[in-house]
Structure formats: structure tokens, C-alpha cells
Design a protein around this motif. Sequence first.
Motif, PDB file in Angstrom:
ATOM      1  N   LEU A  52       0.284  26.231 -13.621  1.00  0.00           N
ATOM      2  CA  LEU A  52       0.146  25.349 -12.464  1.00  0.00           C
ATOM      3  C   LEU A  52       1.468  25.210 -11.722  1.00  0.00           C
ATOM      4  O   LEU A  52       1.513  25.221 -10.495  1.00  0.00           O
TER       5      LEU A  52
ATOM      6  N   VAL B 132       2.045  26.126  -7.822  1.00  0.00           N
ATOM      7  CA  VAL B 132       2.469  25.123  -6.846  1.00  0.00           C
ATOM      8  C   VAL B 132       3.752  25.570  -6.142  1.00  0.00           C
ATOM      9  O   VAL B 132       3.862  25.491  -4.914  1.00  0.00           O
TER      10      VAL B 132
ATOM     11  N   PHE C 137     -10.300  22.183 -15.560  1.00  0.00           N
ATOM     12  CA  PHE C 137      -9.220  21.644 -14.722  1.00  0.00           C
ATOM     13  C   PHE C 137      -8.301  22.768 -14.251  1.00  0.00           C
ATOM     14  O   PHE C 137      -7.931  22.843 -13.077  1.00  0.00           O
TER      15      PHE C 137
ATOM     16  N   SER D 204      -7.940  23.837 -10.410  1.00  0.00           N
ATOM     17  CA  SER D 204      -6.662  23.691  -9.713  1.00  0.00           C
ATOM     18  C   SER D 204      -6.220  25.008  -9.108  1.00  0.00           C
ATOM     19  O   SER D 204      -5.734  25.047  -7.971  1.00  0.00           O
ATOM     20  N   CYS D 205      -6.377  26.089  -9.880  1.00  0.00           N
ATOM     21  CA  CYS D 205      -5.991  27.401  -9.360  1.00  0.00           C
ATOM     22  C   CYS D 205      -6.766  27.703  -8.089  1.00  0.00           C
ATOM     23  O   CYS D 205      -6.201  28.152  -7.084  1.00  0.00           O
TER      24      CYS D 205
ATOM     25  N   ALA E 256      -8.197  25.550  -6.072  1.00  0.00           N
ATOM     26  CA  ALA E 256      -7.792  24.639  -4.998  1.00  0.00           C
ATOM     27  C   ALA E 256      -6.502  25.130  -4.351  1.00  0.00           C
ATOM     28  O   ALA E 256      -6.379  25.173  -3.118  1.00  0.00           O
ATOM     29  N   ILE E 257      -5.537  25.524  -5.182  1.00  0.00           N
ATOM     30  CA  ILE E 257      -4.258  25.987  -4.642  1.00  0.00           C
ATOM     31  C   ILE E 257      -4.474  27.241  -3.806  1.00  0.00           C
ATOM     32  O   ILE E 257      -3.904  27.396  -2.729  1.00  0.00           O
TER      33      ILE E 257
ATOM     34  N   THR F  92      -1.216  17.444  -3.227  1.00  0.00           N
ATOM     35  CA  THR F  92      -2.196  17.842  -4.228  1.00  0.00           C
ATOM     36  C   THR F  92      -1.605  17.735  -5.622  1.00  0.00           C
ATOM     37  O   THR F  92      -2.230  17.251  -6.544  1.00  0.00           O
ATOM     38  N   ASP F  93      -0.340  18.177  -5.692  1.00  0.00           N
ATOM     39  CA  ASP F  93       0.327  18.132  -6.979  1.00  0.00           C
ATOM     40  C   ASP F  93       0.406  16.695  -7.477  1.00  0.00           C
ATOM     41  O   ASP F  93       0.158  16.412  -8.645  1.00  0.00           O
TER      42      ASP F  93
ATOM     43  N   ASP G 273      -1.577  14.354  -6.723  1.00  0.00           N
ATOM     44  CA  ASP G 273      -2.926  13.964  -7.127  1.00  0.00           C
ATOM     45  C   ASP G 273      -3.234  14.432  -8.536  1.00  0.00           C
ATOM     46  O   ASP G 273      -3.805  13.706  -9.349  1.00  0.00           O
ATOM     47  N   LEU G 274      -2.837  15.656  -8.795  1.00  0.00           N
ATOM     48  CA  LEU G 274      -3.112  16.207 -10.115  1.00  0.00           C
ATOM     49  C   LEU G 274      -2.434  15.362 -11.172  1.00  0.00           C
ATOM     50  O   LEU G 274      -2.989  15.085 -12.215  1.00  0.00           O
TER      51      LEU G 274
END
Lengths: 73, 422
Positions: free
Chosen positions: B91, B95, B341, B345-346, B348-349, B400-401, B403-404
Motif C-alpha cells: 500500500l 500511495v 481490503f 485499496s489497490c 481504488a488507487i 484516501t490514505d 481514510d484508510l
Amino acid sequence: MKIDWEALGSVFGVSLFATVALVALFTLGLVGLSKHEAATEQGGSATLARSGAYLCFALVTAAVTYGIYLIVA
Amino acid sequence: MEHITLLLGIVIITALVFDFTNGFHDTANAMATTISTGALKPKTAVAMSAVLNLVGAFMSVEVAKTISKGLVNEEGIQPEVIFAALVGAILWNLVTWLVGLPSSSSHALMGGLIGAAVASAGLGAVNGGVVVTKVLIPAIAAPLVAGIAAYLAAKLTYKLGDKVGEKTSAKGYRAGQIASAGLVSLAHGTNDAQKTMGIITLALIAGGAIAPDANPPVWVIVSAGVAIALGTYLGGWRIIRTMGKGLTDLQPQQGFAAQTSAASVILASSNLGFSLSTTHSCSGAVMGAGLGRKGGVVRWSTATRMFVAWGLTLPAAALVSAAAELVMRAGDIGIAAVTVFLVGSCLAIWLISRRQVVDHTNVNEVAPAGTEEPGVVTTAIAAVTVPPTVAAAGTAAAVTDEDLKATIPAATQTPAAPAAAV
């Protein structure tokens, strides 16, 4: 916690020396080659400049070969 | 073939995904200057780097077994811990790629291992002194060493070579850059692909699939080499742009000086027992070479953002990995949740990255925000005024980060900031 200043120092020294020496050699090689090319364009020749250039490039090549050897070993 | 459980399978795939992100994250190290000075076409450059990474992966297995040694006490390492470590590292790599900042994949991996080990076995599982000597000091030393060497080399080559004819100069520096970039790629393949081999081997040992002290099986070596080569070929164009164009403007002479310095530092450090990060060395070399030309400037706003990212690498990856490890305590459901998750996330990014595509066609166009004066405020303004710029994507990513991380106890986030200032 022990910081190995000696190793760090030698990394610094060796990298600095290698970088500057290689770049200098390479640039000198280019200078020689450029002289030679300029001379050929005018019909003459610059044997000394050309030989010097080839010597420089040979040394650089040797250094790169040693680098590859270090990676493999 | 060895007996492989479902969890072990997930760990191996995740390790290969990390290897892949490592590849495209670090393409910039070898090829950013070559691409930005026009020595090689972007696609040719990444293809060459990919091939050399693949070759490098097969050259040696010495590093593979030492990845976690010394940093984390190995007894009681479970596949879950390794999985958690990889989640954090992947992640963080994604990012930083999204915001286009070079950062050390190895530090991300170490951070992940530390976080996961602490969450699993308590603070005693990590050797604090080793963190300082292996992570903090090198992070400061690498750019300095490489930067000073590249600075002097650039000055020298301008001084010695000012009478070189244009044609000779163009051809010569082109060849020089390609050779030194090739050397960096090769070294990267040997070092970083082996880290993944080491991780997978560690997981296989931890899962009881192979005997302790076993060498990495051949399929591990092959798959790790292929994964890093594919990643390299994909090319982390955002990071290449920052390193090749964003930090400073490079001419072929400077590109050659920078790449030679980077290659020297990487080889010297890995052979003299003071390991320095490839990314840190290359970034430092680029900045040093940038200053080495008369009138050359370094865009300190971009450099500062990069330094902050370096400082955050370890704590951020550690935090995510620790959280992942805690969630996985819940058993199979936890493992499933972490997997979902990670994949989410991947995805989403990646989706965010599509808003402002950076690829081989526009890699040499300077990012709008990078040319401006100081950092945060300008970036924020740019994000508001200009329709989706890189900066905007960056801000969105940062959000986003956050948020994560909001799903995790945020305590460690604050102490992370001072560390970044160092």
C-alpha cells in the motif's frame, strides 16, 4: 547500538573517488575523440588524441566490468 | 511440490505483487535520467531495464536469505505476520507512486515487517538499534554521499568537456548514460528480486512447507524475477517524471554524472557492508548533478515532499501492517477481510490514478505543480484551481490514505511527523 562509521566513511570515499575518476576519464576520452574527429574533418589525423581516447574508454570499460563482477559475486 | 496451504498461497501471491510494485516503483532509479535527457526512448528504456532486472534476479541468491535477519527476531514468525508486512509495504508503494514520489521499497518492507512483528509478538520482537543503524542513518547518508559525488562529477565533466564537439558529446554522453543506467538496473535485479525470494522462502519455512535453512526453490527464483521484470516494464511513469524532470532539469552531462554516482554508491555500499537504499542514492545523485551545472537549480519543494515521504515510509507501512496483523487475529474472517481490503485499496488507487494518466507519452512533460515555488500551499491552490492535475491526484491520494488509516488507532501518525523532519 553501534554505527559503523568506518564502513560509512569508506563507502563515501570509494563512491566519491570512483564517480569522479570514471566521469573524468570518460570526459577526457570524449575530448580526445572530439579532437580526432575535428582533425579528420580537415583531412589530417590526431593519432595521439585518438589513442588517448581509446585508453580512457578501455579503463572505463574495465571499471564497468569490475562493477558487473561485483554484482554477480 | 511442497505442501502449500491457502494462507501460504495468498502470502506467496502477495509477495509477488509486492515484487511487481517494487519493480515499477524503482524503474525511475535506473531510467529516469536516461528518459528525461532523451538518451533512450521511454519504452526502450523500461524494456532494457526490465531485461536487466530479470537477468540480475538469476545472478545470485546471497541476499535472499538475509532479508529479515537482524531486524526482526525470526522465532515465531507466522505466515500471517509476513502477509501483514506485505500489505503495508504494497500500500505504501502504491500511495507514493500515485503522488509520484520516489521512496525506498526496502524501507517499506522493513517497516511492514516491524509493524507486523510488534503487533504479533510485542516490542521485544524488534531490535531498536538496528532500526537506527540500518534505516535512519542510511536514509540520511545515501543522498548526501551520492549527491556530493554527482555534484563534483557534473562540475568536472562540464569543466573538462567544454571543448568537446557537439556530435561527439551527444553520442558519448548517450552511451555513457545507457551503460551506467544498465548497471543500476542489474544491481537492482540482484538486490530487490532477491528480497522477494527471501520473503517467500521465509514464508515457506514459517508455514512448514520447506525445511529451515533451505535455499530458495527454483520456482521462487523464477517467479520473483519475472514479477520484478514485469513491474519494471510497466514503468512507474509518475515517479520517473518526478525524478527526471521534477527535482531538477538535467542535461546529458548531468544525467551521466548522476547515474554514474548512483551506480558507484550502490555497488560500493553493497560490497563494503553499509547498505544504502537505491532510491535514496539515485534521488540524491539527481539533485547533486542538478546543482553541478552553472545556474542549475533543485526544486526544493518537490525535494521536501520526497524527504517527508522517506520519513513516513517506515512508520506508515508499520502502522498498516500492525493493523492488518491485529485484524487477522480474528482468524479466517480476519485474513479474508485483510485480503479484500488490500485488493480494494489497490483498485481504488489505480482508479484514482486514471484521472490523470501519466505514461510513456507524457512522462517528460513537467508536472504543473512541480515548477511552482514552495510546496504545500501551492499544491493546494493548484489542486483547487487547475482541473485534475497531478497535484490534485496527489491530494486526493493523501486524503484516501488518511481514510484508510482512519480505521486504525491513529496514535502513531503524530510521532511520524517529527521523524519526517529529520
